[in-house]
Design a protein around this motif. Structure first.
Motif, short mmCIF file in Angstrom:
data_model
loop_
_atom_site.label_atom_id
_atom_site.label_comp_id
_atom_site.label_asym_id
_atom_site.label_seq_id
_atom_site.Cartn_x
_atom_site.Cartn_y
_atom_site.Cartn_z
N ARG A 59 0.83 -1.21 0.00
CA ARG A 59 0.00 0.00 0.00
C ARG A 59 0.86 1.27 0.00
NH1 ARG A 59 -4.28 -1.07 -2.26
NH2 ARG A 59 -5.33 0.75 -1.32
N PHE A 60 2.07 1.17 -0.55
CA PHE A 60 2.90 2.35 -0.79
C PHE A 60 2.94 2.59 -2.30
CE2 PHE A 60 4.44 1.30 3.44
CZ PHE A 60 4.65 2.56 4.00
N PHE A 61 2.38 3.73 -2.72
CA PHE A 61 2.25 4.04 -4.14
C PHE A 61 3.17 5.19 -4.50
CE2 PHE A 61 -1.65 2.03 -2.73
CZ PHE A 61 -1.90 1.10 -3.74
N ILE A 62 4.22 4.88 -5.24
CA ILE A 62 5.25 5.85 -5.59
C ILE A 62 4.95 6.42 -6.97
CG2 ILE A 62 7.71 6.22 -5.95
CD1 ILE A 62 8.18 3.83 -4.08
N GLY A 63 4.68 7.72 -7.00
CA GLY A 63 4.35 8.38 -8.26
C GLY A 63 2.89 8.30 -8.64
N LYS A 64 2.04 7.93 -7.69
CA LYS A 64 0.61 7.76 -7.98
C LYS A 64 -0.26 8.43 -6.92
CE LYS A 64 1.19 3.27 -10.29
NZ LYS A 64 0.78 1.85 -10.29
N ASN A 65 -1.35 8.99 -7.36
CA ASN A 65 -2.35 9.57 -6.47
C ASN A 65 -3.49 8.57 -6.32
OD1 ASN A 65 -4.05 11.14 -4.95
ND2 ASN A 65 -4.70 12.44 -6.65
N LYS A 70 -6.53 3.25 3.09
CA LYS A 70 -5.34 2.46 3.41
C LYS A 70 -4.29 2.56 2.31
CE LYS A 70 -7.74 -0.87 6.38
NZ LYS A 70 -7.98 -2.31 6.67
N ALA A 71 -3.68 3.72 2.22
CA ALA A 71 -2.65 3.93 1.20
C ALA A 71 -1.71 5.05 1.63
CB ALA A 71 -3.29 4.25 -0.14
N PHE A 72 -0.42 4.84 1.34
CA PHE A 72 0.58 5.90 1.42
C PHE A 72 1.02 6.21 -0.01
CE2 PHE A 72 1.11 3.70 5.50
CZ PHE A 72 1.18 4.75 6.39
N GLY A 73 1.45 7.44 -0.26
CA GLY A 73 1.90 7.72 -1.61
C GLY A 73 2.58 9.05 -1.78
N ILE A 74 3.16 9.22 -2.95
CA ILE A 74 3.78 10.48 -3.36
C ILE A 74 3.54 10.65 -4.85
CG2 ILE A 74 6.02 9.35 -3.74
CD1 ILE A 74 7.36 11.98 -3.01
N TYR A 75 3.24 11.87 -5.26
CA TYR A 75 3.06 12.16 -6.67
C TYR A 75 3.32 13.64 -6.92
CZ TYR A 75 -1.56 14.07 -5.44
OH TYR A 75 -2.59 14.80 -4.89
N LYS A 77 2.12 17.16 -9.00
CA LYS A 77 1.00 17.80 -9.69
C LYS A 77 1.24 19.30 -9.72
CE LYS A 77 -4.04 18.27 -9.66
NZ LYS A 77 -5.31 17.92 -8.95
N ASN A 78 1.18 19.86 -10.90
CA ASN A 78 1.33 21.31 -11.09
C ASN A 78 2.61 21.85 -10.45
OD1 ASN A 78 -1.18 21.36 -12.41
ND2 ASN A 78 -2.28 21.68 -10.47
N GLY A 79 3.69 21.09 -10.60
CA GLY A 79 4.98 21.54 -10.10
C GLY A 79 5.19 21.33 -8.62
N GLU A 80 4.23 20.72 -7.93
CA GLU A 80 4.36 20.47 -6.50
C GLU A 80 4.38 18.96 -6.25
OE1 GLU A 80 2.58 24.06 -3.90
OE2 GLU A 80 1.06 22.77 -4.82
N PHE A 81 5.03 18.60 -5.16
CA PHE A 81 5.11 17.20 -4.76
C PHE A 81 4.23 17.00 -3.53
CE2 PHE A 81 8.94 18.29 -7.01
CZ PHE A 81 9.06 17.25 -7.92
N ILE A 82 3.36 16.00 -3.60
CA ILE A 82 2.41 15.74 -2.52
C ILE A 82 2.70 14.38 -1.92
CG2 ILE A 82 0.00 15.40 -1.91
CD1 ILE A 82 0.80 17.41 -5.00
N VAL A 83 2.89 14.35 -0.61
CA VAL A 83 3.05 13.11 0.15
C VAL A 83 1.80 12.95 1.01
CG1 VAL A 83 4.47 11.82 1.77
CG2 VAL A 83 5.54 13.47 0.22
N TYR A 84 1.17 11.79 0.93
CA TYR A 84 -0.12 11.65 1.58
C TYR A 84 -0.29 10.29 2.25
CZ TYR A 84 -1.24 8.80 -2.52
OH TYR A 84 -1.24 7.82 -3.49
#
Length: 274
Positions: A59-65, A70-75, A77-84
């Motif tokens: 449940r770790f998604f690298i480069g995906k929103n 139940k998910a962790f991730g990073i992606y 969008k519009n020049g910004e990096f979001i970790v969630y």
């Protein structure tokens, strides 16, 4: 957390790499290390290199929103990096949103490493699990080392090293431990200073004092109004057994995954904010 610039005095978010007013570097922004991924692509490569299970399992998604619970991730969008983090109830918690890719990647990288050790620890300590004959040692693929070398190292560690390190650390860094200075509680970790602020330890500048720092040192016990520093995410256990003496580089194999383990993402703490 707001940080005060050491040079111009302006307050700014500690996630920024430089002061927005004068451009001075934020020296306490994040820890760095050898081979630490600094881009989403490097993090994905590290994930693959560790032979971790597919993202649907960890449940770790690298480069995906991913909007599922139940998910962790990073992606990006519009020049910004979001970790969630998506909690079990579907609530989305944004850990970081900004233009600093290295900082964003480091946030998820540290969380993945933490979860790898947590997953291994749960299985190693399961009742009836006789597969492993050690406790809380997650590296199942330690390299065989020369016994003679270890004997020399042990003698060095027992007789010479303590006094030598004590002198060096005393001169360069001062003594590690807790300090009470001007009503605030600090912890010194090899000249990295942290201050206790209600809910946790935060990296800060070395506090200014009058006299000797040893005069301000105090002891921790369970009755204190601050948490023990060693249970904080800032503390790193310098395990000499994970040092690769042949390559002069830190051994990262504690985070290798193999078929002996089963990743149970339902056991992850999905109720906390991170």
């Amino acid at each position: 957390m707001q940080r005060k610039c050491e040079y111009c005095g302006v307050a700014y978010e500690d996630s920024l790499s430089v002061c927005p007013q004068c451009g001075a570097p934020n020296e306490y922004r994040r820890a760095t290390g050898i081979k630490v991924p600094k881009t989403i692509e490097e993090l994905a490569a590290w994930y693959t290199d560790k032979k971790l299970p597919p993202e649907e399992i960890t449940r770790f998604f690298i480069g995906k929103n991913i909007e599922e619970p139940k998910a962790f991730g990073i992606y990006q969008k519009n020049g910004e990096f979001i970790v969630y983090k998506n909690k079990a109830n579907g609530e989305i918690v944004v850990r970081y949103k900004g233009t600093d890719e290295a900082y964003a990647v480091n946030e998820l990288y540290m969380k993945i490493k933490e979860e790898i050790l947590t997953q291994k620890d749960k299985q190693i300590n399961m009742p009836g699990n006789s597969q492993y004959n050690y406790s809380k040692s997650y590296n199942s693929s330690k390299k065989k080392r020369n016994p003679t070398r270890w004997i020399v190292l042990i003698i060095f560690a027992i007789i010479i090293l303590p006094g030598f390190l004590s002198g060096v650390f005393s001169v360069l860094f001062g003594q590690n431990g807790y300090y009470k200075i001007d009503g605030s509680t600090y912890y010194s970790d090899y000249n990295d200073w942290y201050v206790w602020e209600t809910d946790g330890w935060y990296r800060t500048y070395k506090p200014e004092i009058i006299g000797d720092y040893s005069d301000y040192q105090t002891e921790y016990d369970d009755g204190q109004d601050y948490d023990e520093f060693f249970s904080s995410p800032h503390y790193v256990d310098d395990d000499w057994d994970t040092y690769d003496w042949d390559t002069d580089d830190w051994d990262d194999s504690d985070y290798d995954w193999d078929d002996d383990y089963d990743w149970d993402y339902d056991s992850t703490d999905w109720d906390s904010d991170w």
